[in-house]
Scaffold this motif. Structure first.
Motif, short mmCIF file in Angstrom:
data_model
loop_
_atom_site.label_atom_id
_atom_site.label_comp_id
_atom_site.label_asym_id
_atom_site.label_seq_id
_atom_site.Cartn_x
_atom_site.Cartn_y
_atom_site.Cartn_z
N LEU A 1 -49.24 -17.78 -34.04
CA LEU A 1 -48.20 -17.33 -34.94
C LEU A 1 -47.07 -18.34 -34.93
O LEU A 1 -46.95 -19.16 -34.02
CB LEU A 1 -47.68 -15.93 -34.57
N GLY A 2 -46.27 -18.28 -35.96
CA GLY A 2 -45.11 -19.16 -36.08
C GLY A 2 -43.84 -18.35 -36.11
O GLY A 2 -43.78 -17.30 -36.75
N GLY B 1 -46.75 -14.41 -22.01
CA GLY B 1 -47.38 -13.81 -23.18
C GLY B 1 -47.79 -14.74 -24.30
O GLY B 1 -48.50 -14.33 -25.21
N ALA B 2 -47.37 -16.00 -24.26
CA ALA B 2 -47.74 -16.96 -25.29
C ALA B 2 -47.46 -18.37 -24.77
O ALA B 2 -46.70 -18.56 -23.83
CB ALA B 2 -46.98 -16.72 -26.59
N TYR C 1 -44.53 -22.92 -32.98
CA TYR C 1 -45.88 -22.45 -33.18
C TYR C 1 -46.43 -21.99 -31.84
O TYR C 1 -46.50 -22.77 -30.89
CB TYR C 1 -46.74 -23.56 -33.78
N LEU C 2 -46.77 -20.71 -31.74
CA LEU C 2 -47.20 -20.10 -30.49
C LEU C 2 -48.69 -19.79 -30.52
O LEU C 2 -49.22 -19.38 -31.55
CB LEU C 2 -46.42 -18.81 -30.23
N ARG C 3 -49.32 -19.96 -29.37
CA ARG C 3 -50.73 -19.59 -29.20
C ARG C 3 -50.77 -18.40 -28.26
O ARG C 3 -50.20 -18.45 -27.16
CB ARG C 3 -51.53 -20.75 -28.65
N LEU C 4 -51.45 -17.34 -28.68
CA LEU C 4 -51.58 -16.15 -27.85
C LEU C 4 -52.70 -16.37 -26.83
O LEU C 4 -53.60 -17.19 -27.06
CB LEU C 4 -51.87 -14.94 -28.73
N PRO C 5 -52.68 -15.63 -25.71
CA PRO C 5 -53.71 -15.83 -24.68
C PRO C 5 -55.13 -15.56 -25.18
O PRO C 5 -56.09 -16.15 -24.71
CB PRO C 5 -53.34 -14.83 -23.58
N ALA D 1 -42.36 -13.34 -24.17
CA ALA D 1 -40.94 -13.58 -23.94
C ALA D 1 -40.68 -15.06 -23.87
O ALA D 1 -41.53 -15.84 -23.44
CB ALA D 1 -40.48 -12.89 -22.65
N ARG D 2 -39.48 -15.43 -24.30
CA ARG D 2 -39.06 -16.83 -24.24
C ARG D 2 -37.57 -16.88 -23.96
O ARG D 2 -36.83 -15.93 -24.21
CB ARG D 2 -39.38 -17.55 -25.55
N SER D 3 -37.16 -18.02 -23.40
CA SER D 3 -35.73 -18.26 -23.22
C SER D 3 -35.34 -19.41 -24.14
O SER D 3 -36.12 -20.33 -24.36
CB SER D 3 -35.39 -18.59 -21.76
N ILE D 4 -34.14 -19.30 -24.68
CA ILE D 4 -33.63 -20.32 -25.59
C ILE D 4 -32.27 -20.73 -25.08
O ILE D 4 -31.40 -19.89 -24.83
CB ILE D 4 -33.53 -19.78 -27.03
#
Length: 174
Positions: free
Chosen positions: A87-88, A113-114, A130-134, A146-149
């Motif tokens: 997903l993007g 999670g990604a 652009y994220l890749r799921l497991p 989850a991500r930190s920015i």
């Protein structure tokens, strides 16, 4: 939200609407693969397909009591198609009026999670991640990542967090 931005930017409501529409058009061009070399390999239209998934919940903790502000986002998405594997998502940074850099930067770390597959740009302050799921998700399946920015050292930040979903978002908690 537009009215709040209009007050903050000291401009007319319609100007804010126009700017937001312009930003969405830039994103749409990027999603359609028309914006050039910042698109990842593969079908970017598939990655940003608006009806392939939606956000059930977005929870954000914004830490402003440190030298470099930090946003920790936890997002739960629901797949509306079988086989969703990538997903993007977009991250935009409002430009601080005293920031002199032509292009802003952002530091993102995937917490769980990604996997961050690649990052592109849609302008000097808009980042397309652009994220890749497991593993591929089935229709109706939920998944949380989850991500930190963080803003890089020395870069000025406008004290503002805006959630402007391109996809459906059922719940937002800041």
């Amino acid at each position: 939200r537009y009215e709040s931005l209009a007050q903050r930017w000291n401009c007319d409501f319609r100007t804010v609407q126009r700017r937001c529409d312009e930003a969405l058009h830039l994103l749409n061009d990027q999603f359609d693969g028309r914006a050039g070399p910042t698109s990842p390999a593969g079908n970017s239209a598939e990655v940003f397909e608006a009806d392939a998934w939606y956000l059930e919940r977005v929870r954000v903790v914004l830490l402003l009591n440190r030298e470099r502000p930090l946003a920790i986002e936890e997002r739960t998405l629901v797949s509306t198609t079988d086989g969703l594997a990538r997903l993007g998502v977009a991250v935009g940074l409002p430009r601080h009026p005293n920031e002199e850099r032509r292009k802003l930067e952002v530091e993102t770390e995937m917490l769980y999670g990604a996997e961050l597959n690649s990052v592109g740009r849609a302008g000097d302050s808009m980042f397309l991640q652009y994220l890749r799921l497991p593993r591929p998700l089935a229709h109706g399946e939920r998944h949380t990542y989850a991500r930190s920015i963080r803003i890089p050292d020395g870069q000025l930040m406008t004290p503002l967090y805006v959630h402007l979903p391109v996809h459906r978002c059922d719940e937002f908690d800041l």
